[in-house]
Motif scaffolding. Structure first.
Motif, PDB file in Angstrom:
ATOM      1  N   LEU A 125       0.824  -1.223   0.000  1.00 56.25           N
ATOM      2  CA  LEU A 125       0.000   0.000   0.000  1.00 56.25           C
ATOM      3  C   LEU A 125       0.855   1.268   0.000  1.00 56.25           C
ATOM      4  O   LEU A 125       0.431   2.316  -0.490  1.00 56.25           O
ATOM      5  N   ASN A 126       2.080   1.165   0.559  1.00 58.14           N
ATOM      6  CA  ASN A 126       2.961   2.346   0.586  1.00 58.14           C
ATOM      7  C   ASN A 126       3.857   2.451  -0.642  1.00 58.14           C
ATOM      8  O   ASN A 126       4.610   3.418  -0.777  1.00 58.14           O
ATOM      9  N   HIS A 127       3.800   1.432  -1.527  1.00 58.65           N
ATOM     10  CA  HIS A 127       4.637   1.472  -2.730  1.00 58.65           C
ATOM     11  C   HIS A 127       4.201   2.641  -3.609  1.00 58.65           C
ATOM     12  O   HIS A 127       3.019   2.956  -3.703  1.00 58.65           O
ATOM     13  N   GLN A 128       5.192   3.292  -4.256  1.00 55.56           N
ATOM     14  CA  GLN A 128       4.892   4.525  -5.008  1.00 55.56           C
ATOM     15  C   GLN A 128       3.796   4.335  -6.065  1.00 55.56           C
ATOM     16  O   GLN A 128       2.989   5.234  -6.290  1.00 55.56           O
ATOM     17  N   LEU A 154      -1.827   5.477  -7.560  1.00 55.61           N
ATOM     18  CA  LEU A 154      -3.052   5.074  -8.266  1.00 55.61           C
ATOM     19  C   LEU A 154      -4.232   4.806  -7.340  1.00 55.61           C
ATOM     20  O   LEU A 154      -5.375   4.863  -7.755  1.00 55.61           O
ATOM     21  N   CYS A 155      -3.934   4.437  -6.082  1.00 59.86           N
ATOM     22  CA  CYS A 155      -5.038   4.117  -5.141  1.00 59.86           C
ATOM     23  C   CYS A 155      -4.836   4.880  -3.831  1.00 59.86           C
ATOM     24  O   CYS A 155      -4.982   4.294  -2.752  1.00 59.86           O
ATOM     25  N   GLY A 156      -4.420   6.142  -3.940  1.00 54.77           N
ATOM     26  CA  GLY A 156      -4.043   6.911  -2.749  1.00 54.77           C
ATOM     27  C   GLY A 156      -5.061   6.873  -1.618  1.00 54.77           C
ATOM     28  O   GLY A 156      -4.749   6.482  -0.495  1.00 54.77           O
ATOM     29  N   ASP A 157      -6.327   7.259  -1.894  1.00 47.62           N
ATOM     30  CA  ASP A 157      -7.346   7.370  -0.829  1.00 47.62           C
ATOM     31  C   ASP A 157      -7.666   6.006  -0.224  1.00 47.62           C
ATOM     32  O   ASP A 157      -7.728   5.853   0.998  1.00 47.62           O
ATOM     33  N   GLU A 158      -7.887   5.005  -1.099  1.00 47.05           N
ATOM     34  CA  GLU A 158      -8.234   3.662  -0.598  1.00 47.05           C
ATOM     35  C   GLU A 158      -7.095   3.086   0.238  1.00 47.05           C
ATOM     36  O   GLU A 158      -7.314   2.489   1.297  1.00 47.05           O
ATOM     37  N   ALA A 159      -5.838   3.280  -0.246  1.00 47.95           N
ATOM     38  CA  ALA A 159      -4.671   2.742   0.469  1.00 47.95           C
ATOM     39  C   ALA A 159      -4.566   3.378   1.849  1.00 47.95           C
ATOM     40  O   ALA A 159      -4.340   2.685   2.857  1.00 47.95           O
ATOM     41  N   GLN A 160      -4.744   4.697   1.917  1.00 51.64           N
ATOM     42  CA  GLN A 160      -4.641   5.398   3.211  1.00 51.64           C
ATOM     43  C   GLN A 160      -5.745   4.948   4.169  1.00 51.64           C
ATOM     44  O   GLN A 160      -5.511   4.794   5.377  1.00 51.64           O
TER      45      GLN A 160
END
Length: 649
Positions: free
Chosen positions: A390-393, A398-404
């Motif tokens: 999830l922290n991979h660039q 591409l999935c900033g909001d969902e990953a956070q």
């Protein structure tokens, strides 16, 4: 102009004029050929038909009817033959590493035209050496005798027994492997070279070589196949040769760089005299710059290029300047560190696929699947692997909001293992966090992830951000995995494979692949690897990673053929590789006016921080004066502030 290629173009055009188009010019690499073509145009100053320009590999391939076989399918083939010959039940997993070694050794045996029967013979009595090897020189026989003295007649220890057991079956493996490939009209690169050399030696007519004139330019260390090609074409009056040994250092018998000089000049002289212009090392501006960082060297290159090409001076030509990267992983930091005024850059080196961000993400996915936990119908993944992904660039982009959101949930609930269903917030995440247990579906799973990433990057590309480089990295990885998936469909039934083996094989296959950068080679700043510099000359040279162990490289070749046997059979050894690197270095600096040598001065994690031996040689052996600079980072610590809290009533 003092350029080696320019002087040959000048001489040949003066002799042949427009007939120059009837010649085939052969170079060690494609880059030198393109520059040569440019110089012919400059010398002619009028339209002429260009001569044919080829590399030495293309020269051999053109004369052969065989196609080059795919390396992975050759590995499967070798495994099947090995199991049949040895009766071993060794898994493909443990065979894969030394199977690669065998392929490289077989390649050497063919390129160096070694009699495999003599090499792979198990000597049980030392007197057999004298009977078998009467064609060898005393030096070679002594090297072979020394090796077998250690092994026979007394066999000590398990490793020696294993070695001899394997050694006994190498000849039948080699013979069957070659026979199977040729039956399918395919071959290794070494087999193609050997076949062409053998046909030339047997005075066979090769239509591709008939009635053609060849000019070989800029070679140095010839293998026996190349030597045979040169000699036979020379005997037929179809070849001319030009060697770049102008520099005094390349003729100095105390310098490894001169190892092949005397033989080449004697065996293959040039038809036309080329004017020799010798430059002294004393007249050059040489700077040795110590930088305590790998990426720091790329940043220092920025300062040097800014000095060479000031922004206020417009329309400067960069083509006579080269940045040479012995360590390919510095390519991306360097590309991000070039001054703005340098508008055109030509990269003529491969970038290792394993150093790309996509390779890092796939590594995290391998670990994710490895540590997956199954409980009944429930699948869960380990928190560390999940957060790495999830922290991979790529995923963050591409999935900033969902990953956070997932990361906050994990921290808030203190999850150690996360249910797979909790992670499938969008299509890309759903494709990554899909559990894999069957090797049959593992490669399609990776291909699906790469396609999803590619779609994401293409949608993210806009006027302000062009993610072309990321898309190229993904494409190259996709092509590699796709090729592997095709070969896996046809793999022999006896190759039983676990997910772990497949992962290791994927790593192995991608680690050897470099992504070629294609640019306009005759314009702009030249960024290149060491081998791409062959035949080319520059006024300004910036060489990074000028460390012992990187330039020249640490010489430890993985091979089944021990050092003494390599020496005895004239196969390439560490000294051979060192001599080639020394030649490339001294040839490259000979015509440069300004030379900047940067090295990483840190001594940590296996690095010695030692400058290359070539620097000591320049200083102590040739008495070269140079300027030394130390770049340091000024890291200051703020003085600690006292923490005070006013006490209230």
């Amino acid at each position: 102009m003092n350029s080696f290629l320019y002087r040959i173009a000048q001489t040949y055009y003066a002799q042949k004029q427009s007939d120059i188009s009837n010649f085939i010019f052969v170079f060690p690499n494609r880059r030198a050929g393109l520059f040569f073509q440019r110089y012919i145009a400059e010398v002619a100053q009028k339209p002429v038909f260009s001569p044919e320009i080829v590399t030495i590999n293309e020269c051999f391939s053109a004369a052969s009817t065989w196609q080059t076989a795919d390396r992975l399918s050759m590995l499967f083939r070798l495994y099947r033959i090995y199991k049949a010959q040895s009766g071993s039940d060794e898994s493909f997993d443990s065979f894969a590493f030394w199977g690669e070694m065998l392929l490289s050794d077989f390649e050497d045996v063919d390129k160096y035209r070694v009699d495999a029967k003599q090499l792979f013979t198990n000597i049980t009595e030392l007197k057999q050496i004298d009977q078998l090897f009467n064609v060898f020189s005393d030096r070679q026989v002594e090297a072979i005798r020394q090796f077998w003295n250690n092994f026979v007649p007394v066999v000590e220890g398990k490793s020696q027994e294993d070695f001899i057991a394997t050694w006994k079956i190498l000849l039948p493996i080699y013979e069957q492997f070659r026979a199977e490939l040729t039956a399918e009209n395919t071959a290794t690169e070494g087999m193609i070279c050997r076949n062409v050399a053998d046909r030339l030696k047997a005075k066979e007519l090769i239509p591709e070589f008939e009635n053609k004139q060849f000019v070989f330019i800029g070679f140095n260390a010839l293998n026996p196949c190349e030597r045979t090609l040169f000699a036979e074409l020379q005997r037929r009056g179809q070849a001319d040769f030009y060697w770049d040994y102008d520099a005094v250092e390349l003729r100095d018998s105390d310098n490894q760089a001169s190892r092949f000089y005397a033989e080449n000049i004697h065996l293959f002289p040039s038809k036309y005299p080329i004017e020799t212009i010798v430059e002294s090392l004393q007249e050059k501006e040489i700077e040795l710059i110590s930088v305590p960082s790998a990426v720091g060297q790329a940043k220092q290159a920025y300062a040097i290029l800014n000095k060479l090409f000031p922004p206020e001076v417009p329309n400067m030509s960069w083509i006579r300047t080269a940045v040479v990267l012995p360590d390919e992983s510095l390519l991306v930091p360097l590309l991000h560190s070039l001054p703005e005024q340098i508008g055109k850059v030509n990269v003529t080196m491969g970038f290792p696929l394993k150093a790309t961000p996509v390779s890092g993400l796939i590594e995290h996915i391998f670990e994710l699947q490895k540590r997956m936990r199954t409980s009944g119908d429930k699948i869960s993944f380990y928190h560390l692997n999940v957060s790495n992904i999830l922290n991979h660039q790529y995923i963050a982009m591409l999935c900033g909001d969902e990953a956070q959101h997932i990361l906050r949930q994990m921290a808030g609930n203190n999850w150690i293992y996360i249910d797979a269903e909790e992670l499938k917030k969008n299509e890309l995440l759903a494709s990554i966090f899909a559990p894999q247990t069957d090797t049959q579906y593992f490669l399609p799973y990776l291909l699906h992830i790469l396609r999803s990433l590619q779609n994401g990057w293409q949608q993210a590309s806009n006027e302000t951000h062009n993610y072309q480089l990321e898309c190229d990295f993904l494409y190259q990885y996709y092509v590699t995995i796709n090729r592997m998936a095709d070969i896996m469909k046809d793999k022999p039934v006896e190759v039983d494979m676990t997910i772990d083996t497949l992962v290791r094989l994927t790593r192995q296959l991608t680690s050897g692949i470099t992504i070629p950068f294609v640019g306009e080679p005759l314009d702009g700043l030249q960024v290149m690897g060491v081998l791409e510099t062959r035949g080319l000359d520059f006024d300004n040279l910036i060489i990074t990673s000028f460390n012992e162990g990187i330039f020249p490289q640490k010489s430890s070749t993985n091979s089944f053929i021990p050092y003494n046997l390599r020496k005895g059979f004239d196969l390439p050894t560490t000294e051979h590789q060192d001599a080639i690197t020394a030649y490339n270095f001294y040839r490259l600096i000979h015509r440069a006016k300004r030379i900047y040598l940067m090295y990483d001065s840190r001594s940590e994690s296996g690095q010695t921080g030692e400058v290359s031996r070539f620097m000591h040689q320049l200083y102590y052996h040739y008495g070269v004066n140079y300027q030394r600079k130390n770049i340091s980072f000024d890291i200051g610590f703020g003085s600690p502030q006292a923490i005070q809290i006013e006490k209230t009533d």
